[in-house]
Design a protein around this motif. Sequence first.
Motif, PDB file in Angstrom:
ATOM      1  N   MET A 184       0.803  -1.220   0.000  1.00 27.01           N
ATOM      2  CA  MET A 184       0.000   0.000   0.000  1.00 27.01           C
ATOM      3  C   MET A 184       0.838   1.273   0.000  1.00 27.01           C
ATOM      4  O   MET A 184       0.301   2.352  -0.233  1.00 27.01           O
ATOM      5  CB  MET A 184      -0.951   0.008   1.213  1.00 27.01           C
ATOM      6  N   THR A 185       2.138   1.139   0.215  1.00 28.64           N
ATOM      7  CA  THR A 185       3.006   2.320   0.195  1.00 28.64           C
ATOM      8  C   THR A 185       3.928   2.296  -1.034  1.00 28.64           C
ATOM      9  O   THR A 185       3.718   3.068  -1.980  1.00 28.64           O
ATOM     10  CB  THR A 185       3.843   2.389   1.482  1.00 28.64           C
ATOM     11  N   LEU A 186       4.898   1.415  -1.044  1.00 29.02           N
ATOM     12  CA  LEU A 186       5.877   1.394  -2.136  1.00 29.02           C
ATOM     13  C   LEU A 186       5.278   0.926  -3.456  1.00 29.02           C
ATOM     14  O   LEU A 186       5.490   1.542  -4.505  1.00 29.02           O
ATOM     15  CB  LEU A 186       7.063   0.506  -1.745  1.00 29.02           C
ATOM     16  N   HIS A 187       4.543  -0.186  -3.425  1.00 29.88           N
ATOM     17  CA  HIS A 187       3.991  -0.745  -4.664  1.00 29.88           C
ATOM     18  C   HIS A 187       2.984   0.217  -5.300  1.00 29.88           C
ATOM     19  O   HIS A 187       3.129   0.598  -6.470  1.00 29.88           O
ATOM     20  CB  HIS A 187       3.323  -2.083  -4.349  1.00 29.88           C
ATOM     21  N   VAL A 222       1.492   4.930  -8.843  1.00 25.35           N
ATOM     22  CA  VAL A 222       0.921   6.274  -8.933  1.00 25.35           C
ATOM     23  C   VAL A 222       1.933   7.247  -9.526  1.00 25.35           C
ATOM     24  O   VAL A 222       1.591   8.085 -10.372  1.00 25.35           O
ATOM     25  CB  VAL A 222       0.463   6.756  -7.538  1.00 25.35           C
ATOM     26  N   LEU A 223       3.194   7.131  -9.103  1.00 28.62           N
ATOM     27  CA  LEU A 223       4.247   7.997  -9.627  1.00 28.62           C
ATOM     28  C   LEU A 223       4.388   7.838 -11.141  1.00 28.62           C
ATOM     29  O   LEU A 223       4.462   8.832 -11.885  1.00 28.62           O
ATOM     30  CB  LEU A 223       5.573   7.686  -8.940  1.00 28.62           C
ATOM     31  N   THR A 278      -8.805   2.041  -4.797  1.00 34.57           N
ATOM     32  CA  THR A 278      -9.056   0.791  -5.521  1.00 34.57           C
ATOM     33  C   THR A 278      -7.757   0.033  -5.753  1.00 34.57           C
ATOM     34  O   THR A 278      -7.697  -1.191  -5.593  1.00 34.57           O
ATOM     35  CB  THR A 278      -9.727   1.084  -6.876  1.00 34.57           C
ATOM     36  N   ALA A 279      -6.704   0.760  -6.122  1.00 37.50           N
ATOM     37  CA  ALA A 279      -5.397   0.144  -6.353  1.00 37.50           C
ATOM     38  C   ALA A 279      -4.863  -0.492  -5.068  1.00 37.50           C
ATOM     39  O   ALA A 279      -4.276  -1.583  -5.104  1.00 37.50           O
ATOM     40  CB  ALA A 279      -4.416   1.188  -6.872  1.00 37.50           C
ATOM     41  N   LEU A 331      -6.757  -3.777  -4.452  1.00 38.33           N
ATOM     42  CA  LEU A 331      -6.270  -4.821  -5.362  1.00 38.33           C
ATOM     43  C   LEU A 331      -4.889  -5.323  -4.961  1.00 38.33           C
ATOM     44  O   LEU A 331      -4.608  -6.523  -4.991  1.00 38.33           O
ATOM     45  CB  LEU A 331      -6.236  -4.284  -6.797  1.00 38.33           C
ATOM     46  N   SER A 332      -4.022  -4.389  -4.576  1.00 36.27           N
ATOM     47  CA  SER A 332      -2.650  -4.745  -4.228  1.00 36.27           C
ATOM     48  C   SER A 332      -2.601  -5.594  -2.952  1.00 36.27           C
ATOM     49  O   SER A 332      -1.911  -6.607  -2.899  1.00 36.27           O
ATOM     50  CB  SER A 332      -1.812  -3.481  -4.053  1.00 36.27           C
ATOM     51  N   ILE A 333      -3.342  -5.189  -1.929  1.00 36.41           N
ATOM     52  CA  ILE A 333      -3.322  -5.918  -0.660  1.00 36.41           C
ATOM     53  C   ILE A 333      -3.979  -7.284  -0.799  1.00 36.41           C
ATOM     54  O   ILE A 333      -3.448  -8.295  -0.301  1.00 36.41           O
ATOM     55  CB  ILE A 333      -4.002  -5.096   0.446  1.00 36.41           C
TER      56      ILE A 333
END
Length: 288
Positions: free
Chosen positions: A77-80, A85-86, A212-213, A216-218
């Motif tokens: 939820m932070t790096l990925h 997003v970047l 939403t991302a 999905l990621s978690i």
Amino acid sequence: MEKRNYPLIYLFLLPSIVMFLVFYLVPIITVFTTSFTEWNGFNSPEFVGMGNYIRLFANKAFLYSLRNLLLWSLIAMTLHVGFGVLVAFILFRKPKGWKFTRAVFMVPNVISTAAWALIYKFIFNNDMGILNNLIRKVNPDFNVQWFYNSPYAFWAVTFTWLFFAVIVTLIVLNDLMAIPEEVNEAAKVDGATALQVAFKIHLPLCRNSIGTAMILSITSRVAMYETIVLTTAGGPGDDTMNLPLILVNSIMNLKHGYANSIGVIMFIIGLATLFIINKSFRMNESVY
């Protein structure tokens, strides 16, 4: 809409409702009910109450799995998501070669998870892997079996998915492109810099897609199986043990009731993730 059209609407919805009941609701109910039983998949389930859950929380491998899941979720939820997003914000500005970059960024997600795990197994190989051979250019004595030594195994598994966030990028990029041009023009008229527009306008307006991302990621980390079983098999020790691995091993050992108790825990974690992020990002509220 006239009420006389309702029967036709229900008729068109009927196949979807039947599919949901047969392939989703009934299996979910079965998982919950049989999680309280001793069941080998062949004989009739025998009710054991909370026995499976008591055994589950007394299992060190399960506790290590929760620890690993928590760490992977925080990283996701932070790096990925942050990296995805970047990239989305960079591509939104359409720099030279942005279409080519977007296409190349898609490649790892076209390859199956199993194939990607095997590719990384060779990349991290101590003898012929690209990574260690590059490091030995600087440090000739460097020798690490990434997937088989602690604590490197955890990070080796993490790097197999950490920087391949194209789904995050596409979701957020689509949200950025949907921002009305009038909003950007108004910001320019007010003298806002590109950085201010990105952080104070675009980023808040993309909270639904970012939320939403994250979901999905978690949830992908909750269900992560192929990557681990093909690289570390949960080792060394319990460094990369996770819930799907315990679940599948339990099924292979004909402990279906015990496996379903793990399935219930995974289901609850998924719902909790959905609820927390939905509330945190106010995803039910309009952004405009």
